[in-house]
Scaffold this motif. Sequence first.
Motif, PDB file in Angstrom:
ATOM      1  N   ARG A  66       0.832  -1.205   0.000  1.00 19.65           N
ATOM      2  CA  ARG A  66       0.000   0.000   0.000  1.00 19.65           C
ATOM      3  C   ARG A  66       0.866   1.254   0.000  1.00 19.65           C
ATOM      4  NH1 ARG A  66      -3.798  -2.466   4.765  1.00 19.65           N
ATOM      5  NH2 ARG A  66      -5.260  -3.634   3.430  1.00 19.65           N
ATOM      6  N   PHE A  67       1.919   1.223   0.816  1.00 20.27           N
ATOM      7  CA  PHE A  67       2.781   2.393   0.929  1.00 20.27           C
ATOM      8  C   PHE A  67       3.459   2.712  -0.395  1.00 20.27           C
ATOM      9  CE2 PHE A  67       7.072   4.061   1.556  1.00 20.27           C
ATOM     10  CZ  PHE A  67       6.776   5.274   2.158  1.00 20.27           C
ATOM     11  N   PHE A  68       4.071   1.721  -1.021  1.00 23.14           N
ATOM     12  CA  PHE A  68       4.847   1.992  -2.228  1.00 23.14           C
ATOM     13  C   PHE A  68       3.943   2.360  -3.410  1.00 23.14           C
ATOM     14  CE2 PHE A  68       8.301  -0.361  -0.034  1.00 23.14           C
ATOM     15  CZ  PHE A  68       9.259   0.632  -0.122  1.00 23.14           C
ATOM     16  N   MET A 126      -4.135   3.771   0.399  1.00 23.02           N
ATOM     17  CA  MET A 126      -3.272   4.290  -0.668  1.00 23.02           C
ATOM     18  C   MET A 126      -3.586   5.745  -0.969  1.00 23.02           C
ATOM     19  SD  MET A 126      -3.336   1.105  -3.343  1.00 23.02           S
ATOM     20  CE  MET A 126      -2.741  -0.530  -2.890  1.00 23.02           C
ATOM     21  N   ALA A 127      -4.875   6.090  -0.973  1.00 22.26           N
ATOM     22  CA  ALA A 127      -5.275   7.473  -1.248  1.00 22.26           C
ATOM     23  C   ALA A 127      -4.755   8.422  -0.169  1.00 22.26           C
ATOM     24  CB  ALA A 127      -6.798   7.564  -1.357  1.00 22.26           C
ATOM     25  N   ILE A 128      -4.854   8.015   1.079  1.00 23.61           N
ATOM     26  CA  ILE A 128      -4.372   8.853   2.183  1.00 23.61           C
ATOM     27  C   ILE A 128      -2.853   8.995   2.121  1.00 23.61           C
ATOM     28  CG2 ILE A 128      -4.095   8.903   4.700  1.00 23.61           C
ATOM     29  CD1 ILE A 128      -6.963   7.829   4.873  1.00 23.61           C
ATOM     30  N   ILE A 129      -2.152   7.908   1.795  1.00 26.03           N
ATOM     31  CA  ILE A 129      -0.695   7.959   1.633  1.00 26.03           C
ATOM     32  C   ILE A 129      -0.332   8.931   0.511  1.00 26.03           C
ATOM     33  CG2 ILE A 129       1.326   6.624   0.892  1.00 26.03           C
ATOM     34  CD1 ILE A 129      -0.105   4.192   2.265  1.00 26.03           C
ATOM     35  N   PHE A 130      -1.063   8.859  -0.593  1.00 27.78           N
ATOM     36  CA  PHE A 130      -0.810   9.755  -1.726  1.00 27.78           C
ATOM     37  C   PHE A 130      -0.963  11.214  -1.303  1.00 27.78           C
ATOM     38  CE2 PHE A 130      -2.631  12.415  -5.051  1.00 27.78           C
ATOM     39  CZ  PHE A 130      -1.668  12.299  -6.043  1.00 27.78           C
ATOM     40  N   ILE A 131      -2.056  11.535  -0.615  1.00 23.52           N
ATOM     41  CA  ILE A 131      -2.297  12.920  -0.185  1.00 23.52           C
ATOM     42  C   ILE A 131      -1.182  13.395   0.749  1.00 23.52           C
ATOM     43  CG2 ILE A 131      -3.852  14.412   1.132  1.00 23.52           C
ATOM     44  CD1 ILE A 131      -6.156  12.565   0.172  1.00 23.52           C
ATOM     45  N   ALA A 132      -0.752  12.516   1.661  1.00 18.87           N
ATOM     46  CA  ALA A 132       0.278  12.897   2.636  1.00 18.87           C
ATOM     47  C   ALA A 132       1.620  13.179   1.968  1.00 18.87           C
ATOM     48  CB  ALA A 132       0.434  11.788   3.678  1.00 18.87           C
ATOM     49  N   ALA A 133       1.932  12.447   0.887  1.00 13.57           N
ATOM     50  CA  ALA A 133       3.236  12.602   0.245  1.00 13.57           C
ATOM     51  C   ALA A 133       3.236  13.649  -0.860  1.00 13.57           C
ATOM     52  CB  ALA A 133       3.682  11.254  -0.329  1.00 13.57           C
ATOM     53  N   PHE A 134       2.081  13.897  -1.464  1.00 14.91           N
ATOM     54  CA  PHE A 134       2.004  14.719  -2.668  1.00 14.91           C
ATOM     55  C   PHE A 134       2.506  16.144  -2.450  1.00 14.91           C
ATOM     56  CE2 PHE A 134      -0.498  17.615  -5.405  1.00 14.91           C
ATOM     57  CZ  PHE A 134      -0.086  17.166  -6.655  1.00 14.91           C
TER      58      PHE A 134
END
Length: 253
Positions: A66-68, A126-134
């Motif tokens: 999920r993270f990657f 995955m969506a939350i990870i994307f928002i946090a990194a974007f």
Amino acid sequence: MTTTLIKKFTLPLFTFIIFLFLWQCVIWIGNYQPILLPGPILVAQSIWHFIISGEIFTHLGISLFRFFVGFGTAILIGVPVGFLLGRSNTLFNAIEPLLQLIRPISPIAWSPFVVLWFGIGSLPAMAIIFIAAFFPIVFNTIKGIRNVEPQYLKIAANLNLKGWSLYRNILFPGAFKHIMGGIHMGVGTSWIFLVSGEMIGAQSGLGFLIVDARNMLNLEDVLSAIFFIGLFGFLIDRLISYLETIILKRFGE
């Protein structure tokens, strides 16, 4: 060289031992029962149980996947967006205020919509990870592009470098350190919110493991899961640093 290596590994080990001792002292002084605060030995037994049973590797594999996926998507989208905004003042003036408005919002604040749109399972995490990194990646890329040395751009103009050649030979190497700074920030924030994302409707992963252990009042398992989260967050950051070093050597730095 040998002495340096010994110091490099001995000092962190010594610090870790002191931490364990202080942890046990808190339990002794406060007379805490394991139901309130498990001791280091009990947590170590839980960690060992997770390892020999293989359960931790199942949850860890799902969390890393999920993270990657989420983090990799943030890089694939965030870096090009940062390049576009960094190179175009018109796009920057039009879009940057909106991004600045959205950036301070915690990724978890979007969780009601994320669950409605993506259901339960891996996609919300995955969506939350994307928002946090974007956002860290985008804004650091913009900063890197805008801080490329002007003489490099003059050289590129004299050599008639345009399009992909300009990005590959001038802009990307010049902005690389800032981009990596954003990626490092993104790793930290997205790994933190991975756990939060997995607490929302997921039935597997390290975040789910914490929720499940908490519901069963197995606090030693909660601390074991926290240990693995910290350990692999540390390893991922070190892996990114290693890749950064390799790429910088290629640029001759």
